[in-house]
Design an enzyme around this catalytic site. Structure first.
Site, mmCIF file in Angstrom:
data_model
loop_
_atom_site.group_PDB
_atom_site.id
_atom_site.type_symbol
_atom_site.label_atom_id
_atom_site.label_comp_id
_atom_site.label_asym_id
_atom_site.label_seq_id
_atom_site.Cartn_x
_atom_site.Cartn_y
_atom_site.Cartn_z
ATOM 1 N N LYS A 154 24.858 -34.155 45.785
ATOM 2 C CA LYS A 154 24.869 -34.035 44.320
ATOM 3 C C LYS A 154 25.870 -34.988 43.660
ATOM 4 O O LYS A 154 25.654 -35.428 42.536
ATOM 5 C CB LYS A 154 25.188 -32.597 43.908
ATOM 6 C CG LYS A 154 24.193 -31.562 44.409
ATOM 7 C CD LYS A 154 22.981 -31.438 43.514
ATOM 8 C CE LYS A 154 21.987 -30.417 44.067
ATOM 9 N NZ LYS A 154 20.682 -30.475 43.408
ATOM 10 N N GLU A 187 23.046 -27.610 34.253
ATOM 11 C CA GLU A 187 22.529 -26.332 34.715
ATOM 12 C C GLU A 187 22.921 -26.197 36.183
ATOM 13 O O GLU A 187 23.165 -27.189 36.854
ATOM 14 C CB GLU A 187 21.003 -26.305 34.593
ATOM 15 C CG GLU A 187 20.237 -26.999 35.740
ATOM 16 C CD GLU A 187 20.437 -28.522 35.806
ATOM 17 O OE1 GLU A 187 20.873 -29.097 34.789
ATOM 18 O OE2 GLU A 187 20.169 -29.119 36.870
ATOM 19 N N SER A 220 21.572 -32.632 53.542
ATOM 20 C CA SER A 220 21.972 -32.830 52.146
ATOM 21 C C SER A 220 23.285 -32.166 51.776
ATOM 22 O O SER A 220 23.947 -32.586 50.824
ATOM 23 C CB SER A 220 20.859 -32.340 51.219
ATOM 24 O OG SER A 220 20.550 -30.989 51.494
HETATM 25 C C1 LIG Z 1 22.847 -29.013 49.657
HETATM 26 C C2 LIG Z 1 21.653 -29.058 48.764
HETATM 27 N N1 LIG Z 1 20.526 -29.626 49.217
HETATM 28 C C3 LIG Z 1 19.417 -29.685 48.460
HETATM 29 C C4 LIG Z 1 19.383 -29.152 47.191
HETATM 30 C C5 LIG Z 1 18.094 -29.203 46.439
HETATM 31 O O1 LIG Z 1 18.078 -30.082 45.373
HETATM 32 P P1 LIG Z 1 17.276 -31.452 45.436
HETATM 33 O O2 LIG Z 1 15.878 -31.126 45.839
HETATM 34 O O3 LIG Z 1 17.362 -31.982 44.055
HETATM 35 O O4 LIG Z 1 17.931 -32.315 46.410
HETATM 36 C C6 LIG Z 1 20.549 -28.558 46.667
HETATM 37 C C7 LIG Z 1 20.571 -28.001 45.287
HETATM 38 O O5 LIG Z 1 21.438 -27.296 44.869
HETATM 39 C C8 LIG Z 1 21.709 -28.510 47.478
HETATM 40 O O6 LIG Z 1 22.833 -27.939 47.032
#
Ligand SMILES: Cc1ncc(COP(=O)(O)O)c(C=O)c1O
Lengths: 270, 446
Positions: free
Chosen positions: B118, B140, B413
């Site tokens: 993020k 948000e 992620s």
């Molecule tokens: C660690 C992590 N991975 C994935 C996501 C999913 O979001 P996005 O699909 O935008 O990557 C989030 C959202 O809060 C997250 O905190």
């Protein structure tokens, strides 16, 4: 193409006044109550009725209207009921009946199908708070096909180019939002509204109506001095919520007393 | 599958592969750098007129910034010296046994400052807010990851920060609320509608309409009205660029598959972007299957949704027969969103990316496995990508004499520290009446 909304506004104009446009949500508290309230509003001075379709994600609405539409959805409101409601109102009054809707429910039913059924119910057209002309090709085609009005919005932030393209795409009247914000009663009318109406007229719009935050006869009087119509929502929904149809009818009558600006000095007190 | 072809993809020198040879001869039709507003039939601006001027201003500022070496240098500097980029590409050697023996490489976005991908997006957007002369950002958040990242960027750059968060989520993630407040942000609990992430977005949009003069809406995923999907992707493209270079450096070739989880789709589009024009690379997005897509309690938007408009874009959407948004369900708050970014809808329709659901149970099993085999506690969101990689690995290695010839890159992620209470409850690690058990129980309903 004839426009039911334009005709209603022109009738008011011929009587030397601006038009009053009254909003209420469909299915609040139920479908029959919506019809009864709309008819009572029309009998007490509303020239046009705006029936809102309750929607799960109403980003342009403040808390009063959100609470009403959330309640309508919780009591089982279904989108197709709006056609019965429109037919129920047009059977009993001469007021033009517009539907105010966020776009996804229309897309889901199918734009052409939605337009066909609205026209069949005697509806005048749609007010579309989250549809801009740039994305409206399908709706422009369907509204032409069924002779419906397309009420798009302009805002104090609209550029001259956008005013021009929105005015060009509109049929019926242009909805000028008086302030940068969402629906909700406010104590004074924003000073940006008058300039926006003047700019929109200058761009070629024949009919421009002002909404958002209008809640009292004094506001109506102030706006009627420069706009072709005045739109009231939240205040009527609150009246309906607290006092039912009689309260909504009484407030409509009271608001409509502000529609004759010519004889009165415009009240500019803020 | 459509065969994407490319010309503009920068191919790291000296690593000619069959895919590269194919690309070199291909005239045009790159899927990279899609500028918006439309991705096929998706995207656009389904927004109130009041916000169009702000979207125009943002688009204009973004386009100029993208072409401004100073801005790009600022981003590169923050990425390197604040976030800790480039993030590592770690081979998960013991985890590989769970994926049919395929070689699994983890793109370690969990090691970034604030613990997830993020940060890439919030730093970029906060810099744009400053360029536009805005003094306030709003955001948000679901579980709080994007809210914490936004509060972080706002603190770093001296911006006021207001975060909208569903009232229910505020209770479930009280520590993340405290983190945001420690960072100087104001958290506003949202009590409208279903009181979840989508309602937090609605309230942020209402705030934006009223305060657009001094306020930038720092949207946390690659969804929303143009320019958000293309812009958020731009700030995350670094993930895919690094991963492509790193896998080439470590293995000498492109991977067979790339896997990521899909909430709104920002981490996924970031890593996918690096490989979109490499036809030899299969790409997989894993949605939250919740209790199972057959139960109706899930967030598998592309798998089961149908096109509609929400929050400014046309895209796949979980909706009922009346076009009302349906509530999503997932053990992972970050994937619990009934919409998805428009570029993913397009990539799904043309067949370039395959989107599949992963249930809560499958994700938690992958979570446990990564903890035990690699000493890495992943975010539950990212665990969906890991569970997907296990399936893909088993499929791609089936019948192969040497499964280690199969190479898969997974976007990890985020880190799972925020999810420890939920996981401990899931695996029954807690005393029945401990405070953590209470939190975990509630987390499980996410
Ligand atoms: C660690 C992590 N991975 C994935 C996501 C999913 O979001 P996005 O699909 O935008 O990557 C989030 C959202 O809060 C997250 O905190």
């Amino acid at each position: 193409m004839t426009s039911k909304s334009a005709a209603a506004i022109d009738r008011a104009r011929a009587a030397g006044r601006s038009a009053l446009i009254a909003y209420l949500p469909a299915g609040f508290p139920d479908a029959q109550a919506t019809i009864d309230a709309a008819v009572a509003m029309a009998e007490n001075g509303a020239d046009l009725i705006e029936v809102g379709i309750p929607y799960s994600d109403p980003v342009m609405d403040g808390s009063v209207i959100q609470a009403a539409t959330t309640q309508a959805l919780a009591s089982g409101f279904r989108v197709a009921q709006v056609f019965d409601i429109v037919a129920g109102i047009t059977a009993r009054t001469d007021a033009a009946v517009l539907v105010m809707t966020y776009w996804n429910p229309v897309m889901r039913l199918g734009v052409d199908e939605f337009a066909r059924r609205l026209a069949e119910a005697g509806g005048a057209g749609l007010i579309t708070p989250d549809l801009i002309p740039d994305e409206a090709a399908e709706w422009i085609e369907a509204s032409d096909k069924y002779g419906l009005d397309r009420v798009f919005l302009v805002a104090p932030s609209s550029t001259p180019e956008r005013l021009a393209s929105t005015v060009a795409a509109t049929r019926g009247f242009v909805y000028a939002v008086s302030i940068m914000g969402v629906t909700g009663a406010r104590s004074a009318v924003s000073s940006s509204a008058e300039k926006l109406v003047a700019d929109t007229h200058a761009t070629g719009a024949e009919r421009v109506c002002v909404g958002l935050g209008v809640s009292q006869a004094d506001h109506v009087r102030e706006i009627a001095a420069y706009a072709d119509g005045v739109i009231v929502g939240t205040a009527l929904v609150a009246a309906l919520r607290d006092g039912g149809v009689p309260a909504a009818a009484k407030l409509t009558k009271d608001l409509s007393s502000g529609l004759y600006p010519a004889d009165n000095e415009v009240d500019t007190q803020r | 599958m459509a065969t994407p072809t490319a010309s503009s993809a920068p191919t790291p020198a000296g690593d000619a592969t069959p895919a590269d040879a194919f690309l070199a001869g291909a005239p045009k039709g790159s899927l990279r750098h899609a500028p918006g507003p439309y991705f096929g039939a998706y995207g656009g601006r389904w927004m109130p007129e009041s916000l169009i001027a702000a979207l125009d201003e943002l688009e204009d500022t973004f386009e100029k910034a993208k072409a401004d070496p100073d801005f790009l240098a600022q981003i590169a500097d923050l990425n390197r010296n604040y976030s800790g980029r480039p993030s590592l590409l770690t081979e998960a050697k013991r985890f590989s046994a769970s994926a049919g023996g395929a070689r699994i490489f983890l793109k370690r976005e969990d090691l970034n400052h604030t613990g997830s991908h993020k940060i890439n997006n919030v730093l970029g957007q906060a810099l744009l807010a400053k360029r536009m002369g805005k003094t306030r950002v709003i955001a948000e958040t679901g579980a709080g990851q994007h809210g914490v990242a936004s509060a972080t960027a706002a603190a770093l750059l001296g911006l006021e920060c207001v975060v909208y968060m569903g009232a229910e989520d505020c209770r479930r993630q009280a520590l993340n609320v405290a983190r945001m407040e420690l960072l100087g942000a104001t958290v506003i609990p949202v009590t409208n509608g279903s009181q979840t992430l989508k309602d937090a977005i609605n309230d942020a949009l209402r705030d934006w309409v009223a305060n657009v003069d001094n306020t930038h809406y720092l949207l946390g995923t690659a969804a929303g009205a143009h320019p958000f999907p293309a812009m958020v992707r731009f700030f995350h493209e670094v993930i895919g660029e690094e991963a492509r270079e790193q896998i080439l450096a470590q293995t000498g070739r492109l991977p067979d598959a790339v896997c990521a989880c899909i909430g709104g789709g920002s981490n996924a589009i970031g890593i996918f972007h690096g490989f979109l024009d490499d036809p030899s690379v299969q790409i997989f997005g894993f949605e939250a299957g919740g209790d199972g897509v057959e139960t109706g309690r899930h967030a598998a938007t592309i798998t089961l949704g149908r096109p509609g408009v929400l929050h400014g874009a046309r895209s796949y959407l979980m909706q009922d027969e009346d076009g009302q948004t349906v509530e999503s369900h997932s053990i992972s708050a970050g994937l619990d969103y009934p919409g998805v970014g428009p570029e993913h809808s397009y990539l799904a329709d043309i067949g370039r990316v395959s989107y599949e659901p992963i249930t809560d149970a499958e994700a938690m099993e992958a979570f446990r496995l990564l903890c035990r085999t690699e000493g890495i506690i992943p975010a539950i969101e990212s665990s969906h990508a890991l569970a997907g990689a296990m399936k893909v690995g088993q499929r791609l290695t089936a019948g192969k004499d040497d499964p280690s010839q199969v190479i898969i890159v997974v976007n990890l992620s985020g880190r799972g520290d925020k999810d420890v209470a939920t996981a401990a409850e899931w695996f029954n690690l807690l005393d029945e009446d401990s405070a953590e058990a209470e939190i975990g129980k509630e987390g499980e309903q996410l």
